[in-house]
Design a protein around this motif. Structure first.
Motif, short mmCIF file in Angstrom:
data_model
loop_
_atom_site.label_atom_id
_atom_site.label_comp_id
_atom_site.label_asym_id
_atom_site.label_seq_id
_atom_site.Cartn_x
_atom_site.Cartn_y
_atom_site.Cartn_z
N GLN A 155 9.40 -3.72 -2.93
CA GLN A 155 8.80 -4.48 -1.92
C GLN A 155 7.70 -3.27 -1.42
O GLN A 155 8.08 -2.03 -1.01
CB GLN A 155 9.62 -4.56 -0.58
CG GLN A 155 9.15 -5.59 0.43
CD GLN A 155 10.40 -5.83 1.47
OE1 GLN A 155 11.56 -5.33 1.34
NE2 GLN A 155 10.24 -6.66 2.42
N PRO A 156 6.41 -3.55 -1.23
CA PRO A 156 5.88 -4.73 -1.59
C PRO A 156 5.49 -5.19 -3.01
O PRO A 156 4.99 -6.32 -3.38
CB PRO A 156 4.57 -4.55 -0.79
CG PRO A 156 4.18 -3.40 -0.99
CD PRO A 156 5.49 -2.51 -0.94
N ASP A 208 1.90 -4.10 -7.49
CA ASP A 208 0.37 -4.93 -7.63
C ASP A 208 -0.27 -4.85 -6.36
O ASP A 208 -1.36 -4.87 -6.19
CB ASP A 208 0.72 -6.33 -8.20
CG ASP A 208 1.03 -6.28 -9.86
OD1 ASP A 208 0.58 -5.25 -10.40
OD2 ASP A 208 1.96 -7.09 -10.08
N THR A 209 0.70 -5.13 -5.37
CA THR A 209 0.09 -5.24 -4.06
C THR A 209 -0.29 -3.72 -3.44
O THR A 209 -1.56 -3.77 -2.84
CB THR A 209 1.22 -5.84 -2.88
OG1 THR A 209 1.76 -7.00 -3.66
CG2 THR A 209 0.78 -5.97 -1.42
N VAL A 264 -3.82 -3.32 -5.07
CA VAL A 264 -4.63 -4.36 -4.44
C VAL A 264 -5.13 -3.59 -3.04
O VAL A 264 -6.33 -3.65 -2.91
CB VAL A 264 -4.35 -5.87 -4.28
CG1 VAL A 264 -5.23 -6.51 -3.44
CG2 VAL A 264 -4.10 -6.46 -5.59
N LEU A 265 -4.07 -2.89 -2.12
CA LEU A 265 -4.59 -2.39 -1.33
C LEU A 265 -5.32 -0.68 -1.56
O LEU A 265 -5.16 -0.09 -0.52
CB LEU A 265 -3.37 -2.36 -0.25
CG LEU A 265 -2.88 -3.77 0.29
CD1 LEU A 265 -1.79 -3.73 1.08
CD2 LEU A 265 -4.10 -4.32 1.14
N PHE A 307 -3.20 3.01 0.72
CA PHE A 307 -2.41 2.27 1.19
C PHE A 307 -1.78 2.93 2.47
O PHE A 307 -1.63 2.47 3.51
CB PHE A 307 -1.24 1.86 0.29
CG PHE A 307 -0.25 0.99 0.78
CD1 PHE A 307 -0.22 -0.37 1.41
CD2 PHE A 307 1.05 1.29 0.36
CE1 PHE A 307 0.64 -1.08 1.81
CE2 PHE A 307 2.27 0.51 0.65
CZ PHE A 307 1.98 -0.99 1.41
#
Ligand SMILES: [Zn+2]
Length: 361
Positions: free
Chosen positions: A66-67, A70-71, A74-75, A81
């Motif tokens: 989590q998250p 990949d997330t 992307v961020l 992040f």
């Protein structure tokens, strides 16, 4: 001296150096707080930096579930992040898989375990761990190992797991080399290999020799502070100190953050340590003060205490003048600010120890 680790001096077993990462220099010895899920609990990145911290650890296991990497990618990757500019180290996820998750199956290929939240089966292998850490954007990475070699007292359970841990290290290293091919030292992350072997000196020696024989950038000592006594842990750190090779590589002791152990480890050649202890203790109203003593701020004797936690401390909490009486009250009414303020103090307490050794050297 190596291209990325300058050993500046050695003094009675303790070392002072500078580890150069692509995100900046890490002055050693150094204690790294754990930003398990991307944040050091309760602290903004500025608060973390105010303590003199040189690098922060993030957990691959938690961020993968989590998250998801990949997330995070992307961020903008972990730095963008989390807004933490300090060098970031990710662990391999191995320790958490084996200590927190329900394991379905361990094969030569990797580990199948259950996501405690969703119940989904998740697969982690040496290659996968390195891929996740690359995607997260860590500056220092740790090779994935099989810690089933240990029982809950740090003793070696099976020779099979011990051997597999080194086969997995070799696979971690080749995946790392594949993914960083063509990258200059200044732009690639660093990879640390983990020494296992529990409290068995012969196995520890073998493990250390194997890890040191490989072109890893740093030597991590795993499988200590897992339930063994302080004497047992110190005995092993003392033993290892006599067996490090002369290659100028940083040594990282995983999961140790008590001031007494921190001093002992540094005096026995350890350059980097991490632990949740300073922030966890802080949230439980426990602060370290001069002499490595602990005080419990919820104690009734502090009810009208106007003094700061430690008059000799230069952390922002003590500098600003927050009294023990105020902190006690905030804990009593469950105000999270209390945990934040004492976390700043406790992390600074450990940094001050590290800075003493850097100055002495
Ligand atoms: Zn303080």
């Amino acid at each position: 001296m190596s291209e990325y680790f300058d050993l500046l001096s050695e003094f009675h077993g303790a070392r002072a150096g500078v580890l150069k990462t692509r995100a900046g220099d890490v002055h050693t010895p150094t204690f790294m707080p754990d930003g398990t899920r991307g944040a050091v609990k309760g602290l903004t990145p500025e608060m973390v930096r105010s303590t003199g911290v040189q690098a922060v650890l993030a957990n691959t296991y938690h961020l993968h579930l989590q998250p998801g990497e990949d997330t995070v990618a992307v961020l903008g990757g972990l730095h963008e992040f989390t807004k933490q500019v300090l060098p970031l180290l990710t662990d391999s996820g191995g320790f958490q898989v084996f200590s927190l998750a329900h394991i379905n199956k361990i094969t030569e290929d990797g580990v199948h375990f259950k996501d405690p939240k969703t119940g989904d089966t998740v697969f982690l292998s040496p290659e996968k761990s390195i891929q996740i850490q690359m995607k997260l954007g860590a500056d220092i990475m740790v090779a994935f190992d099989d810690v089933t070699a240990l029982d809950d007292k740090g003793r070696t359970r099976t020779r099979e797991a011990f051997d597999r841990t080194h086969r997995w290290l070799a696979r971690s290293l080749s995946e790392f080399q594949r993914l960083t091919k063509g990258m200059d030292l200044g732009e690639r992350p660093l990879l640390f290999g983990v020494v296992q072997g529990g409290l068995d000196k012969e196995l520890r020696k073998q493990s250390l020799e194997i890890v040191q024989s490989l072109p890893v950038d740093g030597i991590a000592i795993g499988g200590l502070s897992v339930g063994e006594s302080r004497e047992e842990m110190h005995g092993m750190l003392g033993y290892l100190a006599d067996h490090y090779d002369s290659s100028p590589r940083p040594r990282f002791l995983l999961g140790v953050g008590d001031p007494i152990d921190l001093r002992f480890a540094i005096q026995h050649g350890i350059d980097m340590l991490d632990c949740v202890l300073p922030t966890r203790n802080a949230r439980h109203a426990t602060a370290w003060v001069a002499g490595d003593e602990k005080i419990h701020l919820t104690n009734a004797k502090f009810i009208a205490d106007r003094d700061v936690i430690d008059p000799g401390c230069d952390c922002t909490t003590c500098n600003f003048g927050y009294s023990k009486g105020f902190l006690r009250h905030q804990f009593k009414v469950n105000e999270p600010l209390a945990g934040t303020l004492v976390s700043i103090h406790n992390i600074r307490y450990l940094q001050r120890i590290c800075e003493e050794y850097r100055k002495e050297n």
